[in-house]
Write an enzyme that holds these catalytic residues in place. Structure first.
Site, short mmCIF file in Angstrom:
data_model
loop_
_atom_site.label_atom_id
_atom_site.label_comp_id
_atom_site.label_asym_id
_atom_site.label_seq_id
_atom_site.Cartn_x
_atom_site.Cartn_y
_atom_site.Cartn_z
CG ASP A 71 27.56 39.84 39.19
OD1 ASP A 71 28.58 39.55 38.54
OD2 ASP A 71 26.43 39.99 38.66
CG HIS A 98 37.96 37.63 38.10
ND1 HIS A 98 36.62 37.72 38.41
CD2 HIS A 98 37.99 37.31 36.77
CE1 HIS A 98 35.89 37.47 37.33
NE2 HIS A 98 36.70 37.23 36.32
CG LEU A 126 32.77 33.50 59.40
CD1 LEU A 126 31.37 34.05 59.59
CD2 LEU A 126 33.58 34.45 58.53
C1 IPE Z 1 26.70 34.97 39.39
O1 IPE Z 1 27.17 36.00 38.61
C2 IPE Z 1 27.82 34.08 39.79
C3 IPE Z 1 28.79 34.65 40.71
C4 IPE Z 1 28.79 35.86 41.19
C5 IPE Z 1 29.82 33.76 41.13
P1 IPE Z 1 27.13 35.93 37.03
O2 IPE Z 1 27.80 37.18 36.55
O3 IPE Z 1 27.68 34.65 36.54
O4 IPE Z 1 25.58 35.94 36.72
P2 IPE Z 1 24.78 36.43 35.44
O5 IPE Z 1 25.44 35.82 34.24
O6 IPE Z 1 24.87 37.92 35.40
O7 IPE Z 1 23.38 35.96 35.66
C1 IPE Z 2 31.65 37.98 39.39
O1 IPE Z 2 32.07 38.95 38.51
C2 IPE Z 2 32.67 36.88 39.55
C3 IPE Z 2 32.34 35.65 38.84
C4 IPE Z 2 31.19 35.41 38.26
C5 IPE Z 2 33.35 34.61 38.80
P1 IPE Z 2 31.76 38.87 36.96
O2 IPE Z 2 32.94 38.25 36.29
O3 IPE Z 2 30.46 38.23 36.68
O4 IPE Z 2 31.71 40.41 36.60
P2 IPE Z 2 30.67 41.14 35.63
O5 IPE Z 2 29.30 40.72 36.03
O6 IPE Z 2 31.02 40.70 34.25
O7 IPE Z 2 30.93 42.59 35.87
MG MG Z 3 28.58 38.93 36.56
#
Ligand code: IPE
Ligand code: IPE
Ligand code: MG
Length: 248
Positions: A24, A41, A135
């Site tokens: 995240d 990303h 892995l």
């Molecule tokens: C969880 O992160 C999903 C992934 C890292 C793929 P999110 O950014 O979607 O989660 P919330 O919205 O903060 O709970």
């Molecule tokens: C995690 O990064 C990747 C996905 C959920 C696809 P985020 O896109 O949730 O990044 P933040 O949480 O907004 O920083």
């Molecule tokens: Mg996120």
């Protein structure tokens, strides 16, 4: 013993068999740098490469990565489109590298939302890598922990309706055998980056006795040292499984 030596000793311990990561913070990483979310990303994919290689080097058996949650489908169509495109590109470009690194691949989640091209590339990549012996890389895409449990329940219901399973015989190990991660060791260590302290519907069934590690680093900044720190912390835990210390 100096703290340096203590660190070395910890590093000599065998690594967790199964590490799962909620990757995240890509968006916040990009925002802090005044870049579009897409850059976050993309940089996140680079971290994935580093961490996969490092886990392979450490001898981790299974690495499960949360790439895209079922709830992430609720993001703007622009961002969802971008994530799908990135997934497609990664499948096209990384399979060969995974093959060269002796890595196996499994993609878990409800893949029906993806384009037929992504679905067939995903299945093709799994097939191409199935003879590798290093892995186990598991990618959770359009995955939800509740979905996984509901799917297992559905499969068991079908088996039962077909007379293959007696409802009386269903226990946790039967249930386990129908979940997405049935073929892998139990999740030892669950890591979430970016300072959020929640599961966001990632693995639910599988983390009954996992150790949790939350860190502030945003996923694009997470690296080999950060993973080593998480593993070191894991080794300091006393995993009792409900028993009392020293008594078996
Ligand atoms: C969880 O992160 C999903 C992934 C890292 C793929 P999110 O950014 O979607 O989660 P919330 O919205 O903060 O709970
Ligand atoms: C995690 O990064 C990747 C996905 C959920 C696809 P985020 O896109 O949730 O990044 P933040 O949480 O907004 O920083
Ligand atoms: Mg996120």
């Amino acid at each position: 013993m100096s703290s340096e030596n203590a660190g070395l000793q910890t590093n000599n311990q065998s690594p967790p068999k199964h590490i799962a990561i909620i990757m995240d913070g890509n968006g916040r990483w990009a925002k802090a740098k005044h870049l579009p979310r897409s850059s976050g990303h993309q940089k996140g994919v680079r971290t994935v490469r580093k961490i996969v290689k490092h886990c392979a080097k450490l001898g981790v058996n299974t690495l499960t990565l949360f790439a895209f949650s079922s709830e992430n489908m609720k993001r703007s169509s622009e961002e969802v489109g971008l994530l799908f495109k990135l997934f497609l590109t990664v499948l096209k470009t990384e399979t060969k590298k995974l093959k060269d690194n002796n890595i196996k691949l499994k993609i878990i989640g409800d893949l029906s939302v993806f384009t037929p091209e992504i679905q067939s590339l995903a299945r093709e990549a799994e097939k191409q890598l199935s003879n590798n012996s290093g892995l186990n890389l598991v990618i959770a895409a359009n995955y939800g922990g509740q979905w996984d449990i509901a799917e297992a329940a559905k499969k068991i219901a079908f088996e039962s309706a077909n007379g293959n399973i007696n409802p009386e015989d269903i226990d946790s190990s039967t249930f386990q055998s129908f979940t997405s991660l049935a073929a892998y060791p139990k999740v030892d260590l669950l890591i979430r980056t970016s300072g959020e302290i929640r599961l966001s519907n990632f693995l639910l069934w599988d983390i009954a006795y996992s150790e949790f590690y939350f860190c502030e680093a945003l996923w694009p900044d997470f690296d080999e040292d950060a993973l080593d720190n998480a593993i070191k912390d894991f080794h300091s835990r006393d995993r009792r499984y409900g028993e009392r210390n020293g008594e078996r």
